[in-house]
Design a protein around this motif. Structure first.
Motif, PDB file in Angstrom:
ATOM      1  N   VAL A  46       0.999  -1.066   0.063  1.00 14.68           N
ATOM      2  CA  VAL A  46       0.000   0.054   0.072  1.00 14.68           C
ATOM      3  C   VAL A  46       1.026   1.286  -0.139  1.00 14.68           C
ATOM      4  O   VAL A  46       1.995   1.308   0.717  1.00 14.68           O
ATOM      5  N   THR A  47       0.181   2.238  -0.842  1.00 10.20           N
ATOM      6  CA  THR A  47       1.218   3.341  -1.036  1.00 10.20           C
ATOM      7  C   THR A  47       1.089   4.233   0.252  1.00 10.20           C
ATOM      8  O   THR A  47      -0.061   4.541   0.753  1.00 10.20           O
ATOM      9  N   ALA A  48       2.371   4.674   0.795  1.00  9.77           N
ATOM     10  CA  ALA A  48       2.401   5.700   2.144  1.00  9.77           C
ATOM     11  C   ALA A  48       2.336   7.072   1.649  1.00  9.77           C
ATOM     12  O   ALA A  48       2.768   7.453   0.742  1.00  9.77           O
ATOM     13  N   VAL A  49       1.461   7.806   2.323  1.00 11.11           N
ATOM     14  CA  VAL A  49       1.142   9.397   1.792  1.00 11.11           C
ATOM     15  C   VAL A  49       1.334  10.132   2.970  1.00 11.11           C
ATOM     16  O   VAL A  49       1.085   9.674   3.993  1.00 11.11           O
ATOM     17  N   ASP A  50       2.008  11.394   2.759  1.00 12.33           N
ATOM     18  CA  ASP A  50       1.688  12.383   3.759  1.00 12.33           C
ATOM     19  C   ASP A  50       0.486  13.191   3.615  1.00 12.33           C
ATOM     20  O   ASP A  50       0.296  13.715   2.285  1.00 12.33           O
ATOM     21  N   VAL A  51      -0.281  13.546   4.286  1.00 10.82           N
ATOM     22  CA  VAL A  51      -1.673  14.367   4.515  1.00 10.82           C
ATOM     23  C   VAL A  51      -1.563  15.599   5.043  1.00 10.82           C
ATOM     24  O   VAL A  51      -0.895  15.607   6.309  1.00 10.82           O
ATOM     25  N   ALA A  97       1.895  19.513  -3.942  1.00  7.11           N
ATOM     26  CA  ALA A  97       0.546  18.662  -3.678  1.00  7.11           C
ATOM     27  C   ALA A  97      -0.157  18.669  -5.136  1.00  7.11           C
ATOM     28  O   ALA A  97      -1.121  17.867  -5.196  1.00  7.11           O
ATOM     29  N   ILE A  98       0.224  19.728  -5.983  1.00  8.76           N
ATOM     30  CA  ILE A  98      -0.513  19.594  -7.416  1.00  8.76           C
ATOM     31  C   ILE A  98       0.150  18.279  -8.068  1.00  8.76           C
ATOM     32  O   ILE A  98       1.417  18.046  -8.170  1.00  8.76           O
ATOM     33  N   VAL A 137      -0.201  15.807   0.282  1.00  7.76           N
ATOM     34  CA  VAL A 137       1.069  16.647   0.085  1.00  7.76           C
ATOM     35  C   VAL A 137       2.078  15.871  -0.786  1.00  7.76           C
ATOM     36  O   VAL A 137       2.636  16.553  -1.626  1.00  7.76           O
ATOM     37  N   ARG A 138       2.385  14.553  -0.513  1.00  3.60           N
ATOM     38  CA  ARG A 138       3.450  13.916  -1.120  1.00  3.60           C
ATOM     39  C   ARG A 138       3.068  12.460  -0.759  1.00  3.60           C
ATOM     40  O   ARG A 138       2.522  12.151   0.052  1.00  3.60           O
ATOM     41  N   SER A 139       3.582  11.520  -1.857  1.00  7.61           N
ATOM     42  CA  SER A 139       3.493  10.156  -1.811  1.00  7.61           C
ATOM     43  C   SER A 139       4.507   9.298  -2.109  1.00  7.61           C
ATOM     44  O   SER A 139       5.473  10.037  -2.857  1.00  7.61           O
ATOM     45  N   ILE A 146       3.386   8.923   9.368  1.00  4.53           N
ATOM     46  CA  ILE A 146       3.471   9.413  10.680  1.00  4.53           C
ATOM     47  C   ILE A 146       3.704  10.992  10.696  1.00  4.53           C
ATOM     48  O   ILE A 146       3.239  11.692  11.616  1.00  4.53           O
ATOM     49  N   LEU A 147       3.942  11.344   9.556  1.00  4.56           N
ATOM     50  CA  LEU A 147       3.934  12.995   9.254  1.00  4.56           C
ATOM     51  C   LEU A 147       2.573  13.578   8.973  1.00  4.56           C
ATOM     52  O   LEU A 147       2.476  14.757   8.902  1.00  4.56           O
ATOM     53  N   SER A 148       1.546  12.877   8.721  1.00  2.31           N
ATOM     54  CA  SER A 148       0.305  13.261   8.256  1.00  2.31           C
ATOM     55  C   SER A 148      -0.485  14.006   9.506  1.00  2.31           C
ATOM     56  O   SER A 148      -0.246  13.591  10.643  1.00  2.31           O
ATOM     57  N   GLU A 149      -1.179  15.031   8.986  1.00  8.22           N
ATOM     58  CA  GLU A 149      -1.770  15.631  10.263  1.00  8.22           C
ATOM     59  C   GLU A 149      -3.097  15.025  10.263  1.00  8.22           C
ATOM     60  O   GLU A 149      -3.819  14.485   9.398  1.00  8.22           O
ATOM     61  N   LYS A 150      -3.584  14.730  11.711  1.00  7.62           N
ATOM     62  CA  LYS A 150      -4.642  14.104  12.118  1.00  7.62           C
ATOM     63  C   LYS A 150      -5.980  15.012  11.995  1.00  7.62           C
ATOM     64  O   LYS A 150      -5.912  16.041  12.142  1.00  7.62           O
ATOM     65  N   LYS A 151      -6.870  14.444  11.631  1.00  9.18           N
ATOM     66  CA  LYS A 151      -8.300  15.226  11.373  1.00  9.18           C
ATOM     67  C   LYS A 151      -8.664  15.721  12.819  1.00  9.18           C
ATOM     68  O   LYS A 151      -9.067  14.674  13.923  1.00  9.18           O
ATOM     69  N   VAL A 152      -9.196  16.973  13.081  1.00 14.29           N
ATOM     70  CA  VAL A 152      -9.499  17.371  14.129  1.00 14.29           C
ATOM     71  C   VAL A 152     -11.040  16.972  14.462  1.00 14.29           C
ATOM     72  O   VAL A 152     -11.922  17.316  13.737  1.00 14.29           O
ATOM     73  N   ASP A 153     -11.208  16.435  15.569  1.00 14.56           N
ATOM     74  CA  ASP A 153     -12.776  16.046  15.912  1.00 14.56           C
ATOM     75  C   ASP A 153     -13.373  17.288  16.205  1.00 14.56           C
ATOM     76  O   ASP A 153     -13.282  18.052  17.009  1.00 14.56           O
ATOM     77  N   SER A 154     -14.656  17.574  15.258  1.00 13.60           N
ATOM     78  CA  SER A 154     -15.601  18.631  15.561  1.00 13.60           C
ATOM     79  C   SER A 154     -16.261  18.822  16.904  1.00 13.60           C
ATOM     80  O   SER A 154     -16.770  19.798  17.297  1.00 13.60           O
ATOM     81  N   LYS A 155     -16.315  17.571  17.587  1.00 11.69           N
ATOM     82  CA  LYS A 155     -17.034  17.460  18.765  1.00 11.69           C
ATOM     83  C   LYS A 155     -16.058  18.024  19.925  1.00 11.69           C
ATOM     84  O   LYS A 155     -16.793  18.752  20.756  1.00 11.69           O
TER      85      LYS A 155
END
Length: 453
Positions: free
Chosen positions: A68-73, A370-371, A428-430, A444-453
């Protein structure tokens, strides 16, 4: 590796020699472990192909074809594409007033110190006023004398006016007598000499009346002169009172004592400085602006000011003045910015950073990396590009290719005008090229989605 115990026992029996006597051969004992290890290695290397394939399919076994391809988000956010340039200056009081002595005298009281607050009209120091009091008393005495002269002159005028009235009555009587005597002379009742005497008396009364009228005019002029002296003396008295008031030094503005120049007991001459009062209700910041940027600045323009002393405050000021002259060498123009200081926290001499950039709407800004690289050659002309969005469904993380409209670029960053909303996650990059709908895993460099709750 699968261990076959029966095969191992058969190999051990074949390799063990038969001994009739219980004689121990040290050379054979040393060779036995070596042979045993060789047999085990050969046995492991000869495992069936099916066993190896089965082992590779077990959990933990690697299958390079299905990696599986690893990506930075990153999470899309709105911000300024570039950090606007700041101009450095120092805070100064809106105005500073130097309180000076206007008369000569010894300073006998000064109860203020640096940092003390003063109000407009407040007495801040006191000079010795003995000589000033004496001068005022002398001027008032001379004024009283002049007023007495005016009173006497007015009395003379009244007396002269009374004499004028008396002379007028005498003239009327003399003229009446002269007319009667002239009539009698014509009738022959009296002599010509008597008639002529009556006429002379009337003429004398006429001259006496004119003399008294002239005296009234002279006395009135004397009154006017005396009144002029009174007015002059009143001005002297007023000046003496004004000089006496200078013995008390009064604050002309509301502010803070910025500097204390002298101390009580010192003799002051006219013009000697006593204290300086700073008006800190507003603060001025003077910055040097390049002539290339002068066209973007105008009087009254709102600006942003940040103080290192208060880093969490973003202060809005305005351009109060632009100098008409520039430095002939550096080509810099002083620009004066005024900021509010209602709380009085901002003092003089603080480092200030002034930003003249006008307010512009912030857009989503992403890294140019990222483009999608395939469309990067044409995106400059077409002003469009591709970007991969992260989607999570059913425990799987996939990517979706999306078209975006590009804006300005700077510092390896690009504005996204449409196609990407704040809060969406994008690649951002893959580790390798991606395809629409492909499953990926987050690094591990990816940003985690912030829980709106």
């Amino acid at each position: 590796m699968v261990f076959d115990q029966k095969k191992f026992q058969k190999l051990v029996k074949k390799s063990t020699p038969k001994v009739s006597k219980p004689v121990i051969n040290s050379h054979r004992l040393l060779m036995f472990p070596i042979v045993l290890i060789a047999l085990l290695t050969a046995s492991c290397g000869s495992l069936p192909k099916e066993s190896a394939e089965a082992q590779s399919r077990r959990p933990g076994g690697r299958n390079p074809g299905n990696s599986v391809t690893a990506v930075d988000v990153a999470i899309a956010r709105t911000k300024a594409l570039t950090n606007p340039a700041d101009y450095i200056g120092n805070t100064t009081p809106f105005r500073t007033v130097s309180v000076r002595s206007q008369v000569e005298g010894r300073l006998i009281a000064l109860n203020l110190d640096i940092g003390d607050t003063v109000k407009r009209g407040q007495v801040i120091s006191q000079l010795d006023d003995v000589l000033l009091q004496t001068s005022l008393q002398q001027a008032e005495a001379e004024k009283a004398t002049s007023q007495s002269e005016v009173a006497r002159a007015k009395t003379q005028v009244s007396n002269a006016q009374a004499e004028v009235e008396k002379a007028r009555l005498e003239l009327l009587q003399a003229q009446s007598d002269s007319q009667r005597q002239q009539k009698l002379f014509k009738e022959g009742a009296i002599s010509e000499q008597t008639a002529q005497q009556a006429k002379t008396t009337a003429q004398t009364s006429q001259k006496a009346l004119q003399a008294t009228i002239e005296r009234v005019r002279t006395e009135k002029q004397a009154v006017e002169a005396a009144q002029g002296r009174v007015f002059a003396q009143q001005a002297i008295v007023k000046a003496a009172k004004e000089r006496l008031s200078y013995s008390r030094l009064i604050s002309p503005i509301t502010g803070v004592v910025a500097e204390k120049i002298t101390e009580p007991g010192n003799l002051l001459q006219p013009g000697n400085e006593v204290i300086k009062i700073a008006d800190l209700s507003r603060i001025k910041v003077i910055v040097q602006v390049s002539e290339l940027e002068l066209g973007k600045i105008q009087v009254g323009q709102s600006v942003q000011v940040r103080l290192d002393a208060f880093p969490d405050q973003n202060i809005i000021g305005r351009v109060a003045r632009i100098s008409p002259t520039a430095d002939p060498i550096a080509r810099l123009i002083p620009v004066e910015v005024v900021i509010p200081n209602s709380g009085g926290k901002i003092g003089s001499g603080l480092l200030a950073r002034v930003n003249f950039t006008t307010e512009t709407p912030e857009r989503v800004v992403v890294s140019e990396a990222a483009i999608n690289s395939k469309a990067r050659e044409t995106q400059t002309e077409m002003n469009t590009g591709k970007i991969f969005i992260v989607q999570e469904q059913g425990g799987k993380t996939t990517v979706q290719e999306r078209s975006v409209t590009l804006g300005k670029k700077a510092d390896d960053k690009v504005e996204i005008l449409s196609g990407l909303q704040p809060g969406e996650r994008y690649i951002v990059r893959s580790s390798k090229s991606l395809k629409d709908g492909e499953t990926v895993k987050l690094s591990i460099l990816s940003e985690k989605k912030v829980d709106s709750k």
